[in-house]
Design an enzyme around this catalytic site. Structure first.
Site, PDB file in Angstrom:
ATOM      1  CG  ASP A 293      -5.930  -3.258   3.168  1.00 59.72           C
ATOM      2  OD1 ASP A 293      -4.863  -2.979   3.742  1.00 59.72           O
ATOM      3  OD2 ASP A 293      -6.588  -2.433   2.494  1.00 59.72           O
TER       4      ASP A 293
ATOM      5  CG  ASP B 162      -5.188   2.215   0.990  1.00 60.62           C
ATOM      6  OD1 ASP B 162      -6.089   1.367   0.920  1.00 60.62           O
ATOM      7  OD2 ASP B 162      -4.028   1.951   1.356  1.00 60.62           O
TER       8      ASP B 162
ATOM      9  N   GLY C 116      -2.865   3.677   7.976  1.00 60.76           N
ATOM     10  CA  GLY C 116      -1.863   2.621   7.948  1.00 60.76           C
ATOM     11  C   GLY C 116      -1.297   2.422   9.346  1.00 60.76           C
TER      12      GLY C 116
ATOM     13  CG  MET D 162      -8.682   6.702   2.704  1.00 62.58           C
ATOM     14  SD  MET D 162      -7.800   6.716   4.263  1.00 62.58           S
ATOM     15  CE  MET D 162      -6.845   5.189   4.134  1.00 62.58           C
TER      16      MET D 162
ATOM     17  CG  HIS E  44      -3.784  -1.677  -1.626  1.00 66.67           C
ATOM     18  ND1 HIS E  44      -4.866  -2.481  -1.919  1.00 66.67           N
ATOM     19  CD2 HIS E  44      -4.184  -0.900  -0.583  1.00 66.67           C
ATOM     20  CE1 HIS E  44      -5.860  -2.210  -1.083  1.00 66.67           C
ATOM     21  NE2 HIS E  44      -5.477  -1.244  -0.269  1.00 66.67           N
TER      22      HIS E  44
ATOM     23  CG  HIS F 232      -9.236  -0.264  -0.276  1.00 70.89           C
ATOM     24  ND1 HIS F 232      -8.569  -0.496   0.915  1.00 70.89           N
ATOM     25  CD2 HIS F 232     -10.563  -0.275   0.033  1.00 70.89           C
ATOM     26  CE1 HIS F 232      -9.451  -0.635   1.898  1.00 70.89           C
ATOM     27  NE2 HIS F 232     -10.670  -0.493   1.390  1.00 70.89           N
TER      28      HIS F 232
ATOM     29  CG  MET G  97     -11.453   2.723   2.449  1.00 66.40           C
ATOM     30  SD  MET G  97      -9.817   2.743   3.208  1.00 66.40           S
ATOM     31  CE  MET G  97      -8.806   2.856   1.735  1.00 66.40           C
TER      32      MET G  97
ATOM     33  CB  SER H  27      -0.892   0.012   1.239  1.00 67.43           C
ATOM     34  OG  SER H  27      -1.414   1.311   1.410  1.00 67.43           O
TER      35      SER H  27
ATOM     36  CG  MET I  95     -11.340  -3.416   5.431  1.00 66.60           C
ATOM     37  SD  MET I  95      -9.919  -2.932   4.438  1.00 66.60           S
ATOM     38  CE  MET I  95      -8.903  -2.051   5.629  1.00 66.60           C
TER      39      MET I  95
HETATM   40  C1  DX5 Z   1      -6.233   1.139   5.669  1.00 65.33           C
HETATM   41  C2  DX5 Z   1      -5.764   0.824   4.283  1.00 65.33           C
HETATM   42  C3  DX5 Z   1      -4.619  -0.095   4.185  1.00 65.33           C
HETATM   43  C4  DX5 Z   1      -3.375   0.389   4.870  1.00 65.33           C
HETATM   44  C5  DX5 Z   1      -2.553  -0.800   5.201  1.00 65.33           C
HETATM   45  O1  DX5 Z   1      -7.425   1.844   5.571  1.00 65.33           O
HETATM   46  O2  DX5 Z   1      -6.829   0.226   3.542  1.00 65.33           O
HETATM   47  O3  DX5 Z   1      -4.357  -0.431   2.830  1.00 65.33           O
HETATM   48  O4  DX5 Z   1      -2.618   1.269   4.112  1.00 65.33           O
HETATM   49  O5  DX5 Z   1      -1.453  -0.378   5.938  1.00 65.33           O
HETATM   50  P1  DX5 Z   1      -0.757  -1.324   6.999  1.00 65.33           P
HETATM   51  O6  DX5 Z   1      -0.205  -2.499   6.242  1.00 65.33           O
HETATM   52  O7  DX5 Z   1       0.287  -0.457   7.596  1.00 65.33           O
HETATM   53  O8  DX5 Z   1      -1.808  -1.748   7.995  1.00 65.33           O
HETATM   54 ZN    ZN Z   2      -6.382  -0.586   1.534  1.00 69.86          ZN
END
Ligand code: DX5
Ligand code: ZN
Length: 213
Positions: free
Chosen positions: A173, A33, A142, A35, A31, A64, A66, A6, A135
């Site tokens: 994830d 993210d 992260g 948001m 990946h 992904h 969100m 990610s 999830m």
């Molecule tokens: C959280 C994200 C993840 C995140 C994972 O909302 O969807 O993809 O970046 O990071 P780590 O591996 O640090 O948990």
């Molecule tokens: Zn993610």
């Protein structure tokens, strides 16, 4: 096990370099993210930045979402031709319709389940999906701690996939590292996302390989 680092944990001051580094390090997917500050209490990147990520990447993108308005964001990211677009089932009134829309755009559709959501609820939609993203942290940030109940959920989802003769892959994830990846593999998980574990290491390639079990 496929690995999708990610970029949320990358150094955004040198994003193209950071994307190249994981691709050269042998990752399977990149990946991304997305948001919106509404569905989750954090705000990340839009299509302008993801376009640069796509340019720097030699691996397919795994987007992904969100966000609150899934259809709007699917339209926004579809022109960048990611391999996967995944959306949260908790935020979508018409998952079946949105899956068809993503597929019609030439992209592989995936549904995301938050830690509390049941994999059994996918029974009548699993055959339409290319991937299910489970999830293993609450979405938004992260570097959070892995929620272990995802292992049982993955195993139950794998049973459902086999029972329905479906071909959806299982991706997990959040909080994934070289310790918990083994139990995920045993539960039938196909792809892991890893942000802080990969980008927090001194050697991205070594970190990626330690998850490709
Ligand atoms: C959280 C994200 C993840 C995140 C994972 O909302 O969807 O993809 O970046 O990071 P780590 O591996 O640090 O948990
Ligand atoms: Zn993610």
């Amino acid at each position: 096990m496929q690995v999708a680092p990610s970029i949320l944990s990358a150094d955004f001051g040198k994003l193209a370099q950071e994307v190249k580094a994981i691709c050269d390090g042998g990752c399977d997917l990149v990946h991304v993210d997305v948001m919106d500050g509404h569905f989750v209490p954090n705000l990340t990147i839009g299509p302008v930045v993801v376009k640069s990520v796509a340019k720097a990447s030699t691996k397919p993108l795994d987007v992904h979402l969100m966000v609150e308005n899934n259809t709007f964001f699917v339209d926004l990211f579809a022109p960048l031709k990611p391999k996967y677009i995944s959306f949260h089932i908790e935020e979508e009134k018409h998952p079946h319709r949105l899956i068809q829309k993503i597929r019609d755009l030439g992209i592989s559709p995936a549904i995301v389940l938050n830690p509390h959501s049941r994999s059994e609820d996918l029974e009548y939609i699993i055959n339409d999906l290319d991937m299910v993203l489970l999830m293993s942290v609450n979405p938004g940030f992260g570097g959070q701690k892995f929620i272990p109940s995802v292992v049982e959920k993955a195993a139950r989802l794998k049973d459902l996939i086999l029972r329905k003769n479906a071909s959806a892959l299982i991706e997990v994830d959040g909080g994934v590292n070289d310790k918990n990846v083994h139990e995920l593999k045993n539960a039938g998980v196909d792809i892991v996302v890893a942000g802080s574990y990969v980008y927090g290491s001194d050697d991205y390639s070594k970190a990626i390989k330690s998850l490709q079990i």
